[in-house]
Design an enzyme around this catalytic site. Structure first.
Site, PDB file in Angstrom:
ATOM      1  N   ARG A 134       8.680  68.468 -18.308  1.00  0.00           N
ATOM      2  CA  ARG A 134       7.847  67.263 -18.401  1.00  0.00           C
ATOM      3  C   ARG A 134       6.428  67.515 -17.901  1.00  0.00           C
ATOM      4  O   ARG A 134       5.495  66.875 -18.375  1.00  0.00           O
ATOM      5  CB  ARG A 134       8.504  66.114 -17.622  1.00  0.00           C
ATOM      6  CG  ARG A 134       9.650  65.505 -18.408  1.00  0.00           C
ATOM      7  CD  ARG A 134      10.367  64.450 -17.632  1.00  0.00           C
ATOM      8  NE  ARG A 134      11.151  63.605 -18.522  1.00  0.00           N
ATOM      9  CZ  ARG A 134      12.081  62.759 -18.115  1.00  0.00           C
ATOM     10  NH1 ARG A 134      12.340  62.639 -16.824  1.00  0.00           N
ATOM     11  NH2 ARG A 134      12.749  62.033 -18.987  1.00  0.00           N
TER      12      ARG A 134
ATOM     13  N   LYS B 127      28.263  57.955 -20.456  1.00  0.00           N
ATOM     14  CA  LYS B 127      28.669  56.550 -20.595  1.00  0.00           C
ATOM     15  C   LYS B 127      28.490  55.963 -21.977  1.00  0.00           C
ATOM     16  O   LYS B 127      27.410  56.011 -22.555  1.00  0.00           O
ATOM     17  CB  LYS B 127      27.853  55.706 -19.621  1.00  0.00           C
ATOM     18  CG  LYS B 127      28.290  55.850 -18.187  1.00  0.00           C
ATOM     19  CD  LYS B 127      27.538  54.857 -17.371  1.00  0.00           C
ATOM     20  CE  LYS B 127      28.198  54.577 -16.050  1.00  0.00           C
ATOM     21  NZ  LYS B 127      27.357  53.692 -15.251  1.00  0.00           N
TER      22      LYS B 127
ATOM     23  N   GLY C  51      15.597  63.603 -21.413  1.00  0.00           N
ATOM     24  CA  GLY C  51      15.308  64.570 -20.367  1.00  0.00           C
ATOM     25  C   GLY C  51      16.503  65.443 -20.056  1.00  0.00           C
ATOM     26  O   GLY C  51      16.387  66.660 -19.935  1.00  0.00           O
TER      27      GLY C  51
ATOM     28  N   GLY D  97      15.891  57.613 -21.928  1.00  0.00           N
ATOM     29  CA  GLY D  97      16.029  56.162 -22.020  1.00  0.00           C
ATOM     30  C   GLY D  97      15.038  55.568 -23.006  1.00  0.00           C
ATOM     31  O   GLY D  97      15.380  54.705 -23.815  1.00  0.00           O
TER      32      GLY D  97
HETATM   33  P1  AMP Z   1      24.038  61.077 -19.745  1.00  0.00           P
HETATM   34  O1  AMP Z   1      23.063  60.995 -18.614  1.00  0.00           O
HETATM   35  O2  AMP Z   1      24.789  59.822 -20.002  1.00  0.00           O
HETATM   36  O3  AMP Z   1      23.442  61.684 -21.001  1.00  0.00           O
HETATM   37  O4  AMP Z   1      25.173  62.071 -19.247  1.00  0.00           O
HETATM   38  C1  AMP Z   1      24.941  63.404 -18.924  1.00  0.00           C
HETATM   39  C2  AMP Z   1      26.094  63.869 -18.108  1.00  0.00           C
HETATM   40  O5  AMP Z   1      27.317  63.675 -18.800  1.00  0.00           O
HETATM   41  C3  AMP Z   1      26.036  65.336 -17.749  1.00  0.00           C
HETATM   42  O6  AMP Z   1      25.718  65.476 -16.405  1.00  0.00           O
HETATM   43  C4  AMP Z   1      27.451  65.842 -18.064  1.00  0.00           C
HETATM   44  O7  AMP Z   1      28.001  66.622 -17.040  1.00  0.00           O
HETATM   45  C5  AMP Z   1      28.241  64.554 -18.213  1.00  0.00           C
HETATM   46  N1  AMP Z   1      29.431  64.755 -19.054  1.00  0.00           N
HETATM   47  C6  AMP Z   1      29.497  65.263 -20.281  1.00  0.00           C
HETATM   48  N2  AMP Z   1      30.772  65.351 -20.694  1.00  0.00           N
HETATM   49  C7  AMP Z   1      31.549  64.886 -19.691  1.00  0.00           C
HETATM   50  C8  AMP Z   1      32.957  64.746 -19.504  1.00  0.00           C
HETATM   51  N3  AMP Z   1      33.819  65.099 -20.449  1.00  0.00           N
HETATM   52  N4  AMP Z   1      33.377  64.227 -18.341  1.00  0.00           N
HETATM   53  C9  AMP Z   1      32.503  63.868 -17.372  1.00  0.00           C
HETATM   54  N5  AMP Z   1      31.165  63.982 -17.489  1.00  0.00           N
HETATM   55  C10 AMP Z   1      30.693  64.486 -18.632  1.00  0.00           C
END
Ligand code: AMP
Length: 387
Positions: free
Chosen positions: A34, A190, A343, A367
């Site tokens: 960034r 999520k 990011g 986001g």
């Molecule tokens: P986000 O910020 O929602 O894009 O999520 C990113 C995070 O999702 C990363 O830190 C990954 O470690 C986590 N992630 C991806 N796959 C899984 C999984 N199967 N179980 C738990 N966390 C996960």
């Protein structure tokens, strides 16, 4: 769209809002993407004869100053990258042409993020002291109605920076008549964070592939056991509706057919591949399996437009990074437009050894790019007169 070239900058003092929210571990910047992405606008302003006061944030200090969330390491890195002195801290005197000054974390002041418009305006007025104009280049923060993003540009002649203009141009290609086939690949932790974007893009895409932690809510919605994997129980009904909507629209909703499961959420946990509808009760799914990764890769490679947000697994643990690596590799082969949004996804691909140049475009704002694709109005773009 207003542009930077039409803003008088020579001999002027510019307040430049950047997104310098980089990951820092033990005082060390682990990914300076960034900061690097902010350099073209800084250099443009310097070459145009401006003096620059940069405002930015780090993390969520919620109005409380702390050494951990100080921008001091960022000032140092920025100075190294620019090859010139960057002064840091409160602005004491006037800034001259060719000088670069970085203010301390704007979010140390509660008014920056306040929901109270008057409070924000008051802070914006303080920030406007001693500057002549405003350039908004903090794309990663444009979805925030914050003083330095939304209220400050109202008080000064303003223009978007080069990064914000480039980001918007790319995102427009993803929303206004994108070249087909159009594939979207979503992962991360999520479903609740990505629901709106799935819903808004479903009628525009040909393929929507889902991996990461959020996939288990989809598998649960199909009636499968997900063991100890990440699950948002309260989202199951909504996900069922999404699956039905995809079916009605004839969109291919690609879900993994195999999952790499572990005993526990740990880097060294023994892992094995199981069928996605056969996850043992005592196991936790930490990556998509090899068959799924290959299917996702094949689907992506055939697309003319691809947007990707969110890792396919817990890529921070090398044993569970393969799914993310395989789809990232596929993305590098897309002949049309490929966009890595976010990011975290951007840091993930760099952590896996890919270069920015391997991809069509890497967005600096997770986001912000998701909210743009959700069709939401972004306060920081509205303030810059970007429709
Ligand atoms: P986000 O910020 O929602 O894009 O999520 C990113 C995070 O999702 C990363 O830190 C990954 O470690 C986590 N992630 C991806 N796959 C899984 C999984 N199967 N179980 C738990 N966390 C996960």
């Amino acid at each position: 769209m207003s542009d930077l070239a039409s803003l008088p900058i020579s001999g002027k003092r510019t307040f430049l809002r950047c997104d310098l929210n980089v990951p820092i571990k033990k005082g060390e910047i682990t990914d300076d993407g960034r900061i690097r992405a902010s350099l073209p606008t800084i250099n443009f302003l310097l070459q145009g004869g401006a003096g620059i006061v940069i405002g930015a944030h780090l993390g969520r200090p919620k109005g409380v100053a702390s050494a951990e969330l100080s921008l001091a390491p960022i000032a140092k890195r920025l100075s190294e990258l620019l090859g010139r002195v960057v002064t840091f801290g409160p602005l004491t005197g006037a800034i001259s042409a060719g000088e670069v000054h970085l203010l301390e974390n704007l979010r140390f002041n509660n008014a920056e993020t306040s929901k109270d418009a008057q409070e924000r305006k008051g802070f914006a007025q303080e920030l406007a002291q001693g500057v002549d104009n405003y350039v908004g280049d903090g794309f990663g923060a444009v979805h925030r109605k914050h003083a330095s993003v939304f209220d400050l540009p109202e008080l000064l002649p303003h223009a978007p920076g080069l990064l914000v203009s480039a980001e918007v141009e790319v995102l427009r290609k993803l929303t206004q008549s994108p070249a087909k086939p159009y594939g979207v690949l979503l992962g991360g932790s999520k479903v609740s964070d990505k629901l709106a974007v799935i819903s808004n893009l479903l009628d525009k895409v040909d393929v929507m592939a889902i991996g990461g932690g959020m996939v288990f809510t989809f598998l649960a919605a199909l009636g499968h056991e997900v063991g100890k994997s990440l699950l948002e129980v309260e989202m199951i009904d909504t996900v069922k509706e999404l699956i039905a909507k995809a079916n009605n629209l004839g969109v291919e909703l690609l879900l993994p057919t195999d999952i790499l499961v572990a005993d526990a959420f740990a880097a060294d946990s023994p892992a094995k591949v199981v069928a996605a509808d056969q996850i043992p009760v005592e196991k936790i799914g930490l990556d998509i399996g090899p068959e799924s990764a290959a299917k996702f890769a094949a689907a992506i490679e055939g697309c003319q437009t691809v947007f990707w947000n969110g890792p396919m697994g817990v890529f921070e643990f090398p044993r569970f990074a393969e799914g993310t690596r395989v789809v990232a590799q596929a993305l590098t082969k897309v002949a049309g437009i490929s966009v890595v949004g976010g990011g975290d996804s951007a840091a993930a691909v760099r952590a896996l050894g890919f270069n920015n140049e391997d991809f069509g475009y890497i967005s600096t704002g997770g986001g912000a790019s998701l909210e743009y694709l959700e069709g939401k109005e972004l306060p920081g773009l509205t303030a810059l007169d970007i429709k």
